[in-house]
Design a protein around this motif. Sequence first.
Motif, PDB file in Angstrom:
ATOM      1  N   TYR A 170       0.804  -1.189   0.192  1.00 53.36           N
ATOM      2  CA  TYR A 170      -0.118  -0.077   0.159  1.00 53.36           C
ATOM      3  C   TYR A 170       0.973   1.231  -0.032  1.00 53.36           C
ATOM      4  CZ  TYR A 170      -3.390  -3.255   1.251  1.00 53.36           C
ATOM      5  OH  TYR A 170      -4.394  -4.413   1.416  1.00 53.36           O
ATOM      6  N   SER A 171       0.452   2.307  -0.595  1.00 46.66           N
ATOM      7  CA  SER A 171       1.472   3.496  -0.758  1.00 46.66           C
ATOM      8  C   SER A 171       1.091   4.127   0.531  1.00 46.66           C
ATOM      9  CB  SER A 171       0.736   4.380  -2.195  1.00 46.66           C
ATOM     10  OG  SER A 171      -0.347   5.086  -1.942  1.00 46.66           O
ATOM     11  N   SER A 172       1.873   5.250   0.437  1.00 43.03           N
ATOM     12  CA  SER A 172       2.132   6.191   1.653  1.00 43.03           C
ATOM     13  C   SER A 172       0.655   7.027   1.542  1.00 43.03           C
ATOM     14  CB  SER A 172       3.044   7.383   1.157  1.00 43.03           C
ATOM     15  OG  SER A 172       4.224   6.797   1.100  1.00 43.03           O
ATOM     16  N   ARG A 173      -0.214   6.938   0.779  1.00 45.26           N
ATOM     17  CA  ARG A 173      -1.278   7.706   0.848  1.00 45.26           C
ATOM     18  C   ARG A 173      -2.315   6.938   1.288  1.00 45.26           C
ATOM     19  NH1 ARG A 173      -0.783  12.537  -1.677  1.00 45.26           N
ATOM     20  NH2 ARG A 173       0.561  12.825  -3.138  1.00 45.26           N
ATOM     21  N   THR A 174      -2.137   5.584   1.577  1.00 45.60           N
ATOM     22  CA  THR A 174      -3.354   4.654   2.139  1.00 45.60           C
ATOM     23  C   THR A 174      -3.144   4.796   3.525  1.00 45.60           C
ATOM     24  OG1 THR A 174      -2.985   3.177   0.378  1.00 45.60           O
ATOM     25  CG2 THR A 174      -4.128   2.354   2.311  1.00 45.60           C
ATOM     26  N   GLU A 175      -4.166   5.463   4.170  1.00 48.35           N
ATOM     27  CA  GLU A 175      -4.630   5.494   5.439  1.00 48.35           C
ATOM     28  C   GLU A 175      -4.434   4.335   6.024  1.00 48.35           C
ATOM     29  OE1 GLU A 175      -4.736   8.601   7.341  1.00 48.35           O
ATOM     30  OE2 GLU A 175      -4.423   9.971   5.370  1.00 48.35           O
ATOM     31  N   PRO A 176      -3.987   4.102   7.412  1.00 44.75           N
ATOM     32  CA  PRO A 176      -4.122   2.811   8.262  1.00 44.75           C
ATOM     33  C   PRO A 176      -5.414   2.423   8.482  1.00 44.75           C
ATOM     34  CG  PRO A 176      -2.026   4.051   8.901  1.00 44.75           C
ATOM     35  CD  PRO A 176      -2.950   4.951   7.908  1.00 44.75           C
ATOM     36  N   LEU A 177      -6.249   3.157   8.924  1.00 47.41           N
ATOM     37  CA  LEU A 177      -7.495   3.157   9.340  1.00 47.41           C
ATOM     38  C   LEU A 177      -8.743   3.424   8.247  1.00 47.41           C
ATOM     39  CD1 LEU A 177      -7.633   4.312  12.967  1.00 47.41           C
ATOM     40  CD2 LEU A 177      -7.634   2.011  12.420  1.00 47.41           C
ATOM     41  N   GLU A 178      -9.857   2.772   8.115  1.00 45.98           N
ATOM     42  CA  GLU A 178     -11.017   3.019   7.584  1.00 45.98           C
ATOM     43  C   GLU A 178     -10.458   3.011   6.112  1.00 45.98           C
ATOM     44  OE1 GLU A 178     -13.084   6.265   9.093  1.00 45.98           O
ATOM     45  OE2 GLU A 178     -13.276   5.252  11.009  1.00 45.98           O
ATOM     46  N   SER A 179      -9.717   1.872   5.741  1.00 47.86           N
ATOM     47  CA  SER A 179      -9.155   1.948   4.269  1.00 47.86           C
ATOM     48  C   SER A 179      -9.171   0.508   3.828  1.00 47.86           C
ATOM     49  CB  SER A 179      -7.736   2.588   4.362  1.00 47.86           C
ATOM     50  OG  SER A 179      -7.035   1.572   5.039  1.00 47.86           O
ATOM     51  N   GLU A 180      -8.689   0.294   2.542  1.00 48.47           N
ATOM     52  CA  GLU A 180      -8.755  -0.997   1.855  1.00 48.47           C
ATOM     53  C   GLU A 180      -7.525  -1.856   2.646  1.00 48.47           C
ATOM     54  OE1 GLU A 180      -6.124   1.741  -0.771  1.00 48.47           O
ATOM     55  OE2 GLU A 180      -7.847   1.870   0.266  1.00 48.47           O
ATOM     56  N   LEU A 181      -6.541  -1.040   3.372  1.00 48.99           N
ATOM     57  CA  LEU A 181      -5.768  -1.761   4.239  1.00 48.99           C
ATOM     58  C   LEU A 181      -6.346  -2.397   5.413  1.00 48.99           C
ATOM     59  CD1 LEU A 181      -2.917  -2.688   5.216  1.00 48.99           C
ATOM     60  CD2 LEU A 181      -2.448  -0.301   6.031  1.00 48.99           C
ATOM     61  N   GLU A 182      -7.128  -1.671   6.035  1.00 44.89           N
ATOM     62  CA  GLU A 182      -8.022  -2.246   7.328  1.00 44.89           C
ATOM     63  C   GLU A 182      -8.794  -3.265   6.853  1.00 44.89           C
ATOM     64  OE1 GLU A 182     -10.254  -1.107  11.092  1.00 44.89           O
ATOM     65  OE2 GLU A 182      -9.992   0.448   9.517  1.00 44.89           O
ATOM     66  N   GLU A 183      -9.508  -3.319   5.692  1.00 47.07           N
ATOM     67  CA  GLU A 183     -10.450  -4.151   5.320  1.00 47.07           C
ATOM     68  C   GLU A 183      -9.571  -5.551   4.892  1.00 47.07           C
ATOM     69  OE1 GLU A 183     -13.588  -4.303   5.186  1.00 47.07           O
ATOM     70  OE2 GLU A 183     -13.319  -2.463   6.087  1.00 47.07           O
ATOM     71  N   LYS A 184      -8.262  -5.383   4.192  1.00 47.27           N
ATOM     72  CA  LYS A 184      -7.537  -6.730   3.970  1.00 47.27           C
ATOM     73  C   LYS A 184      -7.254  -7.472   5.371  1.00 47.27           C
ATOM     74  CE  LYS A 184      -6.284  -8.440   0.475  1.00 47.27           C
ATOM     75  NZ  LYS A 184      -7.107  -9.384  -0.263  1.00 47.27           N
TER      76      LYS A 184
END
Length: 189
Positions: A170-184
């Motif tokens: 995930y890029s720098s712009r991806t927020e840790p919370l409430e994002s595709e990162l948290e969903e994954k």
Amino acid sequence: MKKMIIPALLTFVGMTASSLAYSADKTASANSCPDILKYSAQKLRSKEMINFCDKFAGKTLLVVNTASKCGFTPQFKQLEALYKKYQAQGLEIVGFPSDNFFQEHDDAEKTAEVCYLNYGVTFTMLETSEVRGSDANPFYKKLIEAADTSPKWNFYKYLVDKNGKFVEVYSSRTEPLESELEEKIKQIL
């Protein structure tokens, strides 16, 4: 007679049955550790060494290259919140401070102040190291190979599942919370 010979022989060579069992367990554990986790690094502003196999095997791992003087530095707050939210379910986060993009303090004391005092970080933070190019630390070299991409900027996030397999970057712009990162993360925990 045979029962007496084996303990006597083990005692003679300086081993006991329990030390043999411990040695076998440790070897089995090292052999079962995913290759990517066969790495140790010094904890930020500490003499403590973090053995990745011991600390992260069997856990979902979020790996982040960090910098203390970057526009994305406030993500420490969300990373800490993410860690607290999912730690009990098996999430671990490890931060690799790096000056690859010229936005990290030269002094570990200042880096630690930003992480621990300014943002209250409790997840694992390591001493500053290289995370890209030929000088990248051995862990990042394996991670980059698995992801087929190196960090393009600070706060790139690499997700590794509990089996030690790379999942997503995930890029720098991806927020840790409430994002595709948290969903994954929720999907793979």
